[in-house]
Scaffold this active site. Structure first.
Site, PDB file in Angstrom:
ATOM      1  CB  CYS A 201      -0.951   0.028   1.275  1.00 33.44           C
ATOM      2  SG  CYS A 201      -0.070  -0.207   2.943  1.00 33.44           S
ATOM      3  CG  HIS A 511      -4.048   0.681   4.729  1.00 27.70           C
ATOM      4  ND1 HIS A 511      -3.597  -0.288   3.611  1.00 27.70           N
ATOM      5  CD2 HIS A 511      -4.891   1.383   4.017  1.00 27.70           C
ATOM      6  CE1 HIS A 511      -4.388  -0.046   2.317  1.00 27.70           C
ATOM      7  NE2 HIS A 511      -4.979   1.020   2.773  1.00 27.70           N
TER       8      HIS A 511
END
Length: 1392
Positions: A201, A511
């Site tokens: 990510c 994330h």
């Protein structure tokens, strides 16, 4: 309608009008009811729709029950509503008379007019229109998410995706009309996402930011890749160029980044590594800069070669100014991003905004007191001011918010979630020069050692950097005069925010996603991996971090973990602000690349379409040549291919070309689990496979079988509803069960009809036929009721029956007492085992030659005669033992007496009656005489002496269980192979009373229900197992053999191994044995083939990967074995009750290999340690050449590689010392007399560390009378001469010998713990064998040069690598992020 006022001044209807209105309502309602009744009477058309547009929905069915008058446009509308698609973006195909025809959505024909049949199922297929997948209906069309969110709320959602349909989920996950096409289709925003490979990510966020930067994207497009100069796979700029083009032109929802990461030199493991996005930014920029500098394509763009510096690099001055004379020393530094502190070190409050953090960044620090600066002009230490001053700002300004910190209280990394706001427009004017000093002008001087270092007056800076303005494309914000700064326009210092990279999670992991503003329309978007959605300014403000209210110092711990981490601003300069290149403005090489990518995407789409229409099903075939085994493969056939074409494909797939003609093959429906042929497809050779298989499915509940026949044969038709029966013909005369013959029957057939069917297939007489059904494993049922149906008898799809047809009187006997039952019982319980015999067993010719010492050639001449003679004798002995066993059981039943023992290998199961029982002593005597005669004949046939010399008889013994796998380097021989054995005089023992069978069953109980008795037998096995030993004993309390005199079925025959492993003297036998036999009886049956008694060899079961484990529980049966299991026989004395096999290792505390295997031996319960040492001594002398005095060595506990408790001579096994199967002990040779006299003493292994010599001295044992730290220090001081007050000690870490590098031991160990006893934390020294290091606290480490230290480091690394004790106690280190310009990392051959 006339209205009148009421008493409350409200208007109401007049009474007449009220009744008139009521009447009209009734009329309307009656009319509606009439329509409903008419509709109910109208025929209905049941439409079953299969969505074939993607693999996720192909197994689902949509059901619509419509009136027959429904028009086709209405049908399309209802299907669109039901499936959640936009009407007009799909086609409907209708199966009519076997063909699929498309329906016309513009036709006004009704369903009945179109040919639909009311009252029947009408199958339709929903397909793609013009090769494009159907569009998903929006929320306004009635297929909104069940979450209840409107479009705006879903578009505004940013951050990590919630799970399980919680608020904020996109409709792709929460909508009941979820479709695979929603993953493939492009987002409504028009932007394309990036697929997260696993934990990439951070990479996706940075790539989307670079893509949304017009200047970077355009410059990348202007660069042209030369394929002749570089491999496109490893070219980072080229792969980025392709990725950006796909992001701009692809119709997919998300695209992969694997090509980009492959150009980085990463493998698949890198996708599982979490990295920092700021670290990636720097590493990627450095890699791009080096790649571009290697090319000479600056003609395409003046920015390309130095693009990163021109866009992202700024300059600042690091200065120190004397406050007395004004002298200033400075250095020019460049930067790609500005790190901003969230919370100052030691402070409890964080900075509230980016502006406040920037102000702190340029705030100078005063150096005074102990930190005074030495001024070269004043020639003394003076107060000074140290700080940073911005000189150039880059065009693209990157700010890193330093949210990751280290907590020195907990010694862990933490994340600071404090609130820090940032403006959409940032004015950098106030941060040009934060100090306004009135210091006098001084002469300039220069610090040495830096390229961009020096000193000057503040007004000299503008002249020094005026030449850089033409080169640097950033903004020159040097220390020019105040007049020049006033003339600069305000807009040149204003930056516009366009990218916020957000981190959600903790310091341990999380994330990343990016919030990016498009310069095309000014709209903010959330780029969260493959999901792209619109967001608002409110969503941007949510990334400030922090929480409501104030919680003091711990406010960060309670704040939201989702907050901004990197901010990217662009200078607001209309003359430089670029726009995104349109497709029409692409350079020619980019247009060619777009065309290639488009063709590739179309090819991928076509391939995906083929995959979506391909049926994949298991295919089986009984190959007529390849081992006659059932072969398995996967048949992949397009749904439009016919059965004839699919048969040809299967024919080639199974490699039958040239073996069987194609017209002798056919495909039939097959159930592998039940081995059942469901149906054949006669007359359907031209039917599409999609129709035959029921459509394209991810998996099928059935399989296909490619059936073959001989040219003269005819295929039998298989009809649905038939059951398959495998018929085994039983011959009582030869005691054989024939291979199966397959027939097909119907469940409603009677037993009489079924017998007639079998008679036709087997040519047996139906009148005398007995049919036995095996309903489940070994559960037999005699089918004797003539009119009962197969279904009532328990027949299923696939069945197994045994048939016997003869005039034998066995028909008159009860089934469970009949020969047929016994034969089937034997057949169901008999397994086939491959037994490998010892290479040098005492009957082989090689042993004879070695014993006699004759010429090998002479021996080889007579080898065949001798071997044949021995084998003949063994066969005779087996037959004689069988006859003796049968003599004990004569007269047990009429049927048994009629059966010849010479022609049957099956031993009867019933016990003799007391009146018929022979005299046990006489039988035993006969058996004993027979066995003595057998031994003498074997001696004569083998050259004599086979049993006379134990040393020749057992030249070597294999080890058991874990030693086979763990320590193959050393072999050992049991010195007491025959010395303590109890050889049995007989192979059979006739005991009175019911004969005990396996698992505690008697001979009578076996004739009743086997299923219940088997369960009881399992219980008995565990109840009677020896609890105090690793094995069962073959002997009773009087020392007599407990092996059963009763024999279950056992038959052995020579076997030649196909792989050739049996060559070179290795003998193998193929054994057919009843698995209810005990291991003890099995071993006794093997005695004639091994050549020794069962007490003198061991049985090893061979598992997968050739792992061998010894079977030692003699009372257990072979029920855990199955067909074709392998067994290895090894010579060596089997254990008796209370005995344990022990592996002895030598402990060498000061050797590089402190653990060395010596011998295998046997310890017994009740034996003292001294007795075990006495038995060990001759073994050690013979096998290890160790001639030891009994007082010169000790035994001690071994735990893995660690030495433990010292065993004293008077200790008794199982009383003072717990012992177990396959036990391991250390043998330690003593330098002097044994110092350990009592269990209260403690033996500690000590080792001195001498820092002055950087050396560890050898181990020395210290025996303590107590667990006192003072006593330990006194003993250490006594043996080393170190004063007691200067002595420090530390416990070793890890497994023995607790090796540690001399470069680390001085700091890494916990020296001088503050405890008074050794058995408390942090030492926990409670047993012998602990390692203690000690040192002189006044001794300083030796001073070393850099070369000496490097040399010592190499030596230590080599030493620790060889011993295998390289132990690191630091926490797991993160893997460094690297991008390899040469295509991949080069692995060090010497690296672990």
């Amino acid at each position: 309608m006339e209205m009148v006022p009421s008493e409350e001044n409200q208007l109401v209807l007049k009474e007449g009008m009220f009744w008139s209105c009521r009447q009209s309502i009734f009329v309307e309602m009656k009319k509606r009811f009439s329509q409903i009744e008419n509709a109910a009477e109208e025929p209905r058309v049941l439409c079953i729709v299969q969505d074939t547009t993607n693999a996720k929905t192909v197994n689902e069915r949509l059901t619509l029950n419509l009136p027959a008058s429904t028009t086709l446009p209405k049908l399309f509308e209802d299907v669109a509503h039901k499936a959640g698609y936009v009407n007009g973006t799909f086609d409907l195909a209708w199966r009519k008379t076997g063909d699929m025809g498309s329906l016309d959505p513009s036709s006004e024909m009704s369903l009945t007019e179109s040919g639909f049949e009311p009252g029947k199922r009408n199958f339709l297929q929903l397909t793609d229109k013009d090769g494009e997948q159907p569009l998903i209906a929006s929320d306004e069309s009635g297929t909104a998410s069940s979450s209840g969110l409107d479009d705006s709320s879903q578009e505004r959602f940013i951050g990590p995706l919630p799970r399980d349909g919680t608020v904020g989920c996109s409709s792709d996950y929460s909508s009941p009309s979820y479709s695979y096409s929603s993953i493939l289709n492009k987002s409504d925003t028009g932007y394309v996402g990036l697929v997260n490979q696993a934990m990439t990510c951070y990479l996706n966020s940075l790539l989307q930011t670079l893509f949304m930067t017009p200047e970077f994207r355009n410059a990348l497009y202007n660069w042209e890749f030369e394929e002749s100069e570089e491999d496109p796979v490893t070219s980072i700029p080229y792969q980025l160029q392709r990725l950006f083009l796909l992001l701009q032109t692809s119709k997919k929802r998300a695209i992969e980044t694997t090509d980009v990461t492959r150009s980085f030199g990463w493998d698949s493991s890198e996708a599982w590594q979490q990295h920092d996005v700021q670290e990636l930014c720097r590493v990627m920029f450095d890699a791009l800069e080096q790649k571009w500098k290697q090319t000479e394509q600056q003609q395409f763009s003046p920015l390309t070669a130095d693009l990163i510096n021109q866009l992202y690099q700024g300059k600042l001055k690091d200065y120190v100014r004397c406050l007395e004379c004004g002298y200033e020393s400075w250095r020019i530094d460049t930067y790609l991003d500005i790190p901003l502190v969230i919370r100052p070190f030691g402070a409890s409050q964080a900075y509230g905004s980016v502006e406040e953090a920037l102000q702190a960044f340029v705030q100078p620090e005063t150096l005074d007191g102990a930190n005074q600066y030495f001024c070269e002009r004043c020639k003394k230490k003076c107060d000074a001011r140290k700080g940073l001053r911005f000189l150039h700002f880059p065009y693209l300004l990157t700010l890193q918010l330093k949210r990751f910190d280290f907590d020195y209280t907990t010694m862990h990394r933490i994340k600071l979630n404090d609130r820090m706001s940032f403006p959409e427009e940032l004015d950098m004017g106030p941060f040009i020069d934060v100090e306004d000093e009135k210091s006098p002008q001084t002469e300039s001087c220069t610090d040495s050692g830096a390229e961009n270092e020096g000193s000057c007056h503040s007004d000299q800076m503008s002249n020094d950097f005026s030449a850089d303005d033409g080169v640097d494309e950033g903004i020159c914000l040097d220390s020019a005069s105040s007049t020049e700064r006033v003339l600069k326009p305000k807009s040149s210092l204003t930056f516009e925010l366009f990218s916020v990279m957000v981190h959600s999670g903790s310091a341990a992991g999380g994330h990343y996603y990016a919030c990016i503003k498009s310069f095309s329309d000014g709209q903010w978007y959330s780029f969260n991996d493959q999901h792209v959605s619109k967001i608002t300014q409110e969503d941007i403000r949510k990334t400030y971090g922090g929480s409501s209210g104030s919680r003091g110092y711990y406010s960060s711990a309670f704040a939201s973990s989702t907050n901004a981490y990197m901010l990217i601003y662009r200078l607001k300069d209309p003359s430089r602000n670029a726009k995104y290149l349109d497709c029409d403005d692409f350079p020619e090489h980019i247009k060619h690349l777009v065309q290639r990518e488009k063709e590739s995407e179309e090819q991928e789409k076509r391939q995906r379409e083929i995959e979506r229409n391909t049926c994949k099903i298991k295919l089986f075939c009984m190959h007529p040549v390849k081992m006659m085994a059932m072969m398995e493969n996967k048949l992949e056939v397009h749904k439009d291919k016919t059965l004839r074409e699919a048969t040809e494909m299967a024919y080639k797939l199974m490699e039958l070309d040239g073996v069987v003609p194609l017209d002798c093959c056919r495909l039939v429906k097959y159930d592998e689990f039940h081995e059942y042929l469901e149906r054949s497809y006669e007359g359907e050779e031209d039917t599409p496979m999609g129709l035959l298989l029921g459509g394209v499915k991810s998996s099928y509940m059935f399989d296909l079988l490619l059936e073959t026949r001989r040219p003269e044969q005819v295929f039998q038709p298989y009809k649905p509803g038939e059951v398959m029966v495998k018929v085994h013909v039983v011959d009582l005369k030869t005691d054989t069960v024939a291979p199966p013959v397959s027939i097909r029957a119907y469940l409603n057939q009677s037993i009489t009809e079924f017998k007639q069917l079998i008679a036709q297939a087997t040519e047996l007489s139906a009148e005398t036929m007995r049919v036995v059904l095996e309903r489940c494993y070994n559960d037999l049922r005699l089918l004797y009721v003539p009119n009962k149906t197969l279904k009532a008898e328990g027949f299923f799809r696939s069945n197994k029956v045994f048939v016997e047809s003869s005039e034998s009187p066995d028909h008159q006997v009860t089934f469970t007492d009949s020969l047929l039952w016994k034969l089937l019982d034997r057949h169901g319980n008999t397994i086939r085992l491959f037994v490998s015999l010892p290479v040098q067993s005492p009957g082989t010719n090689r042993t004879i030659c070695q014993k006699v010492g004759g010429d090998p050639e002479e021996c080889s001449e007579g080898s065949k005669v001798n071997r044949n003679s021995v084998e003949t004798i063994l066969e005779e002995s087996t037959e004689k033992l069988k006859n003796l066993s049968l003599q004990q059981q004569q007269g047990s039943s009429t049927s048994d007496s009629q059966k010849s023992s010479d022609t049957s290998d099956f031993e009867h199961i019933e016990s003799p009656s007391p009146s018929q029982e022979p005299d046990s002593s006489s039988v035993s005597a006969v058996v004993a005489v027979d066995n003595r005669e057998l031994e003498n004949r074997i001696r004569v046939a083998s050259g004599g002496g086979a049993y006379s010399d134990p040393e020749t008889q057992f030249p070597g013994e294999e080890r058991s269980d874990s030693e086979v796998n763990n320590d193959r380097s050393t072999s050992s021989v049991d010195s007491d192979i025959l010395s303590s054995s109890h050889s049995s005089d007989t192979l059979c023992n006739a005991d009175s009373g019911p004969i005990q069978l396996a698992n505690g069953l008697d001979s009578h109980s076996i004739t009743s229900s086997r299923r219940s008795k088997a369960n009881e037998g399992k219980k008995e096995t565990w109840d009677t197992a020896e609890e105090d030993s690793g094995t069962d004993s073959e002997y009773d309390e009087n020392g007599k053999s407990k092996a059963e005199s009763y024999y279950l079925y056992f038959r052995a025959e020579p076997y030649a191994q196909e792989d050739g492993s049996g060559e070179g003297g290795q003998k193998c036998v193929l054994v057919h044995v009843d698995k209810r036999i005990t291991l003890s009886a099995f071993k006794q049956n093997l005695e004639p083939f091994v050549g020794v008694t069962s007490t003198q060899f061991k049985v090893f079961r061979v598992y997968a990967n050739n792992q061998e484990f010894e079977s030692v529980r003699l009372n257990e049966t072979l029920s855990s074995f199955s067909d074709d299991n392998k067994i290895t026989i090894r010579l060596g004395r089997a254990l008796k009750k209370g005995e344990y096999r022990v592996k002895v290792y030598q402990l060498l505390v000061n050797d590089a290999e402190p653990c060395k295997f010596l011998v295998d031996t046997v310890f017994a319960k009740g034996m003292t340690v001294k007795q075990s040492k006495e038995e060990l001594m001759p073994q050690l002398k013979d096998q290890c050449k160790l001639d030891l005095n009994i007082d010169k060595f000790r035994l001690r506990k071994k735990t893995w590689k660690n030495p433990g408790t010292v065993f004293l001579d008077y200790h008794v096994y199982e009383e003072d010392i717990n012992i177990s199967s396959n036990w391991e002990v250390f043998l330690e040779v003593l330098d002097g007399p044994e110092k350990m006299k009592s269990m209260s003493q403690l033996a500690v292994l000590t080792r001195r560390w001498t820092p002055a010599q950087m050396k560890l001295e050898p181990f020395r044992e210290v025996v303590l009378e107590s667990s006192s730290v003072e006593e330990l220090k006194e003993k250490l001081s006594e043996i080393s001469g170190v004063p007691l007050e200067n002595l420090e000690f530390a416990k070793g870490r890890g497994t023995f010998p607790c090796d540690i590098s001399v470069l680390e031991i001085h700091q890494d160990l916990d020296w001088n713990p503050k405890v008074s006893t050794l058995n408390v934390w942090p030492l926990y020294i409670c047993d012998d064998g602990a390692v203690v290091f000690y040192r002189d606290s006044t001794e300083e480490p030796m001073e070393q040069s850099e070369d000496e230290r490097n040399e010592l480091m190499k030596r230590e690394s080599s030493r620790l690598l060889k011993t295998g004790h390289r132990v690191s106690y630091s926490p797991r280190k993160e893997k460094a992020l690297k991008i390899y310009l040469d295509g991949g990392p080069v692995k060090d051959p010497g690296q672990d």
